[in-house]
Motif scaffolding. Structure first.
Motif: not given
Length: 541
Positions: A90-92, A225-226, A232-234
């Motif tokens: 999602r980020v890199y 944010k990602g 935060r999701k985990v």
């Protein structure tokens, strides 16, 4: 910023460099997460039990809690891997793709700006050339006019020279007018292109660069944010892992662990009874009494003390005495409580196997019914051998279960009977304590002593073959059986409650004492089943 094209070029390049710098930061963070998860998994693997749970007996609650904590830690490591994977995707990954697109777009916009600037420069050069040409022609026209005026005023000049100067002046004046018109046209064109360049083309290119830079800033914000959302999701799952560790810590039960230790090492034997009073004065009473008739009997029953003690030592095994060998099928080599546990475990396993065979039989019967109704699906006769084998296995398992249940009932009955006998014998032992001797019963009065039966000589054929060549051991004391003992195992000696036996070998710490009957039969008896009296100077009965 119409004249700040170079500075905007540097700024947009700095923006891309900053984007790639953040992408590098995310990559290193991903590597940290991956290494952290890998180290956690290696740690869990290192401290996890290498044997299957069936081999872990007993399972203490503290051990189970630790293994549960290891499982939760392994799940936690998995969540760290999820964080790394989410950041990478999602980020890199998004940053690297966007950086490539951003470079391409920036290059295109800068090329458009440079082309517009080059076109404006070209218009300026054309205008400047026309201006310089117009200026040159004007100077030539002025020179031609001055030459004409000089010749016209000169009285010595011929008419032809004056006419030639006039034509040259007209030519130069005409060329100056043409260059003037060309210069005016080029000037007007340049002014128009310059206005277009600074008010339409360049602002449009700058707007595109501005949009590109703002999108880069927005993309960075989204990646920030990602980056946080990946963590935060985990958090809920990590919280469950931590809660599982807390629950595992709360599940530790010290009382249950203590009970497991008791169940593991409980032998089922009763503790030994009280030591009886040893009346060493009985020999004095016998010496001064008139009962000397028993002396020949004692001499006849005396065993030579010079017999070799070490020959027979170690040949009658029980528990630690016997070298390691194959265990008996009924576990009779184990103490009662451990034997009961082993038999119960075997019965449970046999019941599970029987249930599997029953399920297999039902499945075969259903398949056979289907084949009989639909012959095209298969031959019912092909299932008969497997069905017969399954039935034979079921019969065998039922016989095994019945045999083991019989052994289990025998063990449980003995344990219950011993408990009852122990309670009754404790009362009787208070009355008879200290009043028994190897020769029989006696009272405090030596004259009322009742002599036991005379010694019956042992027959060699009653011993095992391995003891036929050994000389009997001397007696070192006597004992009285407070419980009956069956003595089914090899090397043990059966006895009845109240029976008097000779002690030929003391208890070595394994709970068994070696004894001999009056007829010479030898074997081991449980130490907790007898009252022992050792006579240091005794050499025989």
């Amino acid at each position: 910023l119409k004249d700040q094209f170079d500075n905007l070029d540097k700024h947009t390049q700095w923006g891309i460099d900053f984007l790639e710098k953040y992408a590098k930061f995310v990559k290193e963070r991903i590597e940290i997460e991956q290494n952290y998860a890998k180290q956690l998994r290696n740690l869990v693997k290192k401290y996890c039990p290498k044997r299957s749970p069936k081999d872990e007996e007993p399972r203490f609650t503290s051990c189970i809690a630790f293994f549960n904590i290891l499982n939760e830690l392994n799940d936690y490591a998995g969540q760290r891997e999820v964080v790394a994977e989410e950041m990478g995707h999602r980020v890199y990954g998004e940053l690297m793709r966007y950086s490539h697109d951003l470079k391409t777009e920036r290059k295109m916009h800068l090329q458009e700006g440079r082309k517009a600037q080059q076109y404006l420069d070209m218009c300026w050069k054309q205008m400047d050339n026309s201006k310089k040409k117009f200026e040159r022609e004007c100077r030539e026209a002025e020179k031609a006019q001055q030459s004409y005026e000089r010749l016209d005023n000169d009285t010595n000049a011929t008419k032809a020279d004056v006419e030639k100067a006039k034509q040259q002046l007209n030519l130069r004046t005409h060329m100056a007018d043409e260059n003037k018109n060309e210069y005016a046209a080029q000037l007007q064109n340049f002014n128009g292109e310059q206005h277009k360049h600074y008010y339409i083309v360049i602002p449009q290119i700058y707007k595109q660069l501005q949009d590109m830079d703002e999108r880069r800033t927005i993309k960075l914000s989204e990646c920030y944010k990602g980056f946080a959302d990946s963590e935060r999701k985990v958090i809920p799952i990590i919280s469950k892992c931590l809660e599982g560790m807390i629950l595992a810590a709360k599940s530790v039960d010290e009382h249950r662990d203590s009970q497991l230790v008791i169940d593991c090492f409980k032998s089922g034997f009763e503790p030994p009874g009280d030591f009886p009073f040893e009346d060493y004065s009985q020999n004095i009473y016998r010496t001064i009494s008139d009962g000397t008739i028993s002396t020949p009997k004692q001499e006849g029953m005396r065993i030579d003390s010079k017999t070799t003690v070490g020959k027979a030592k170690g040949k009658l095994w029980l528990f630690g005495k016997k070298p390691k060998g194959p265990a008996l099928e009924d576990f009779s080599h184990l103490p009662p409580e451990q034997r009961r546990k082993k038999l119960q475990q075997r019965i449970d396993e046999l019941n599970r196997e029987l249930q599997k065979e029953t399920d297999q039989k039902d499945a075969l019967n259903k398949m056979k019914d289907v084949y009989e109704k639909n012959p095209q699906m298969g031959d019912p006769g092909s299932l008969q051998p497997k069905l017969t084998e399954t039935m034979n296995n079921m019969d065998r398992l039922r016989m095994e279960i019945h045999k083991n249940e019989a052994w289990l009932s025998e063990v449980e009955g003995k344990v219950a009977a011993r408990s009852d006998r122990r309670h009754s014998s404790d009362i009787n032992h208070l009355v008879t304590q200290g009043r028994e001797s190897p020769e029989g019963s006696y009272t405090d009065d030596a004259n009322q002593e009742v002599r036991g039966p005379p010694q019956q000589h042992a027959h060699p054929n009653e011993f095992d073959d391995e003891f036929e060549d050994d000389d009997p051991l001397p007696a070192i004391g006597h004992c009285k059986a407070i419980y009956p003992f069956d003595g089914h195992n090899e090397g043990t000696l059966a006895m009845k409650e109240g029976e008097i036996l000779y002690i030929i070998e003391e208890d070595k710490g394994d709970g068994w004492t070696r004894a001999r009957r009056h007829n010479g039969e030898e074997g081991y008896v449980p130490t907790s089943y007898i009252d022992v009296t050792l006579e240091k100077n005794s050499k025989g009965a």
